[in-house]
Design an enzyme around this catalytic site. Sequence first.
Site, PDB file in Angstrom:
ATOM      1  N   HIS A 149       0.833  -1.208   0.000  1.00  8.96           N
ATOM      2  CA  HIS A 149       0.000   0.000   0.000  1.00  8.96           C
ATOM      3  C   HIS A 149       0.868   1.260   0.000  1.00  8.96           C
ATOM      4  O   HIS A 149       0.380   2.322   0.341  1.00  8.96           O
ATOM      5  CB  HIS A 149      -0.897   0.020   1.242  1.00  8.96           C
TER       6      HIS A 149
ATOM      7  N   SER B 278      -1.889  -0.444 -19.007  1.00  8.57           N
ATOM      8  CA  SER B 278      -3.043  -0.444 -18.091  1.00  8.57           C
ATOM      9  C   SER B 278      -3.101   0.872 -17.314  1.00  8.57           C
ATOM     10  O   SER B 278      -4.171   1.416 -17.055  1.00  8.57           O
ATOM     11  CB  SER B 278      -2.928  -1.587 -17.078  1.00  8.57           C
TER      12      SER B 278
ATOM     13  N   LYS C 278      -2.627  -8.983  -6.809  1.00  9.08           N
ATOM     14  CA  LYS C 278      -2.949 -10.067  -7.750  1.00  9.08           C
ATOM     15  C   LYS C 278      -4.194 -10.761  -7.239  1.00  9.08           C
ATOM     16  O   LYS C 278      -4.436 -10.794  -6.024  1.00  9.08           O
ATOM     17  CB  LYS C 278      -1.791 -11.078  -7.821  1.00  9.08           C
TER      18      LYS C 278
END
Length: 471
Positions: free
Chosen positions: A64, A362, A106
Site C-alpha cells: 500500500h 493499463s 494479484k
Amino acid sequence: MTDQNYSFFDSVIKSFDKAAKFTNWDPGILEQIKVCNSVYKMKFPVRIGDNIEVIEAYRVQHSHHKTPCKGGIRFSMEVNQDEVMALAALMTYKCAIVNVPFGGAKGGIKIDPKQYSVFDLEKITRRYTSELVKKNFIGPGTDVPAPDYGTGEREMAWILDTYVAMHPGEVDAAGCVTGKPVSQGGVRGRKEATGLGVFYGIREVCNMPEIMQKLALTTGVADKTVVVQGLGNVGYHSAKFFREAGAKVVAIAEWEGAIYSKEGLHEEEVFQHRKKTGSILHFPGAENLVMTNDALELPCDILIPAALENVINGHNAPRIKAKIIGEAANGPLTPEADIILGNKKVLVVPDMYLNAGGVTVSYFEWLKNLSHVRYGRLGKRFSENMNKHILGTIEDLTGKKVNEAEKKFIEHGADEIDLVHSGLEETMITATREIMDIWLSNPAIPDMRTAAYILAINKVATSYAELGIFP
Ligand code: NAD
C-alpha cells in the site's frame, strides 16, 4: 545442478534478500516491503446447473506504499495463496521499476475456465467482484484488477458492470478495472503492449555498445537471430516487432513442436499455417523440431521464452547457446538456471521489468478513465494543422516539394495508439537505462535481475521513508 522445490513466494523473497544486501535501508523498512499487506482468501457459493459449487478465490494486496494497488486476475486450477502472494509482490516491484504509481496486487479464482459455460463463468466473475466490493478490495482509488492467465476483455467488462451496479453515480467507476474492451473505456494498444515492451527493452540493451562488446555482438537489433518460445499474445507480438526491426526470427516453438528456418520466419504466416493445419510443424520452407524444447538450445543471439515458467532450468541451462535471454514470460528461468547462465556470461534481461508493457498501458487506460477523454482528442487536429502550415511554409521558402508519403508522415497528428506506443517506448528505455546504471555501478552485483530488484527496493523504500511510518 538439480532444481530445488522452492515455493514461488520463497523464491521472490530469496531474490529480494540477495538484492537488499546492496542497499542501506533500515531492516524494518525492508521487512515491510517484503511482506504482503493484505491477503483476502474467500469461498463463495455459485449455482452451477443443479448443484451448488463452493469456489475458492483470492485477492492479495502486496503493498500500500502507493494506491491504488494493481494486478491481474487468474482463472486456473493452479491458483493458491502462495502463488497469488508471489505474483502480487512481483507487481509491486514491476510497477516501481517502470514508474507506474501503484502498489502491487494479484487475484485468482481456482477454477478451470474450460470446464464452465460462458453463462457460469459470468456468474462466478460477478460473484467474485461483489465479494471484492463488500471488503473494499476493488475501486479506482483502492485496487484495480486486470486480465491475467485465463481471463481477458470479456471478464473485465463483467467486473466493470458489477462494480458500476454497486456504485451508481460514481463518476470514475470505469477506472476500477483495466484491460476492458475499447468500447467500455479500454485503451488502444493494450493487446500488443507486452510484446512491444519486450522489444523496446531488448532493443535498448542492444543499443548499448559496452554491453554488446562484452557479448561479442554488434550494436543494434538488425540482423540479430531470434528464437521465440510460444506464439501466443506476447510471443507473437515480440516476434513481429523484432522482424519489423530487421532481426531474423529463426525459430518459433509451440507445445506441439518447433520450426527452424535460417532465412527467418514471418509470425503471421506461421500463425495462419497453425490455424489452418492445427500445428506449427510442416511450415513450408522450415525444418521441424519434434522435441519442442530443442528450440531453446539453438544457437541464436536472442532467446525469448514467452510461454511458461521454469522452461530453462538446471537441466537444460548448460546447453543454452543464446547470448541474450529476454524473459517475456513470468519466471521462465529457475534460480539454478540463473546461476548457470550467469557463469556462462549469458545476459538475462529480467521478466520483472521486461514484460511490464501490459501494466504500463493499463496505467494509461486508468488515466484515460479518470480524465474521461480519449488520448489525442484535444491535440491531434491542432498538431496536424500546425504541421501542414510549417511544411507549406518550408515548401514555399525552398521552392521544393516533399513526396506524398513523407508529407503524410510529417503532417500526422498523434492519435491514441501513437501516444500509447510512445509512452511505452519512453517507459521501457528509461527503465532499462536505470537498471543498467545500477548494474554497471558495482561489479559485485551479479546480474541484471539483482540490479532490477535493487532499483525496485530503492524506489519503494524511498516512498516509505518519505511518507513516514505511523508511530
Ligand atoms: P498466451 O496463452 O496467449 O500464449 C502462450 C503460448 O504458449 C500459447 O500459444 C501456448 O500454446 C504456448 N505454449 C504452451 N506450452 C508451450 C510449450 N511447452 N512450448 C512452447 N509453447 C507453449 O499467453 P501470453 O499472454 O502470451 O503470456 C505468455 C507469458 O507471458 C506468460 O508467462 C504470462 O504470464 C506472461 N505475461 C503476459 C502478459 C500479457 O500482457 N499477456 C504480461 C506480462 C507477462
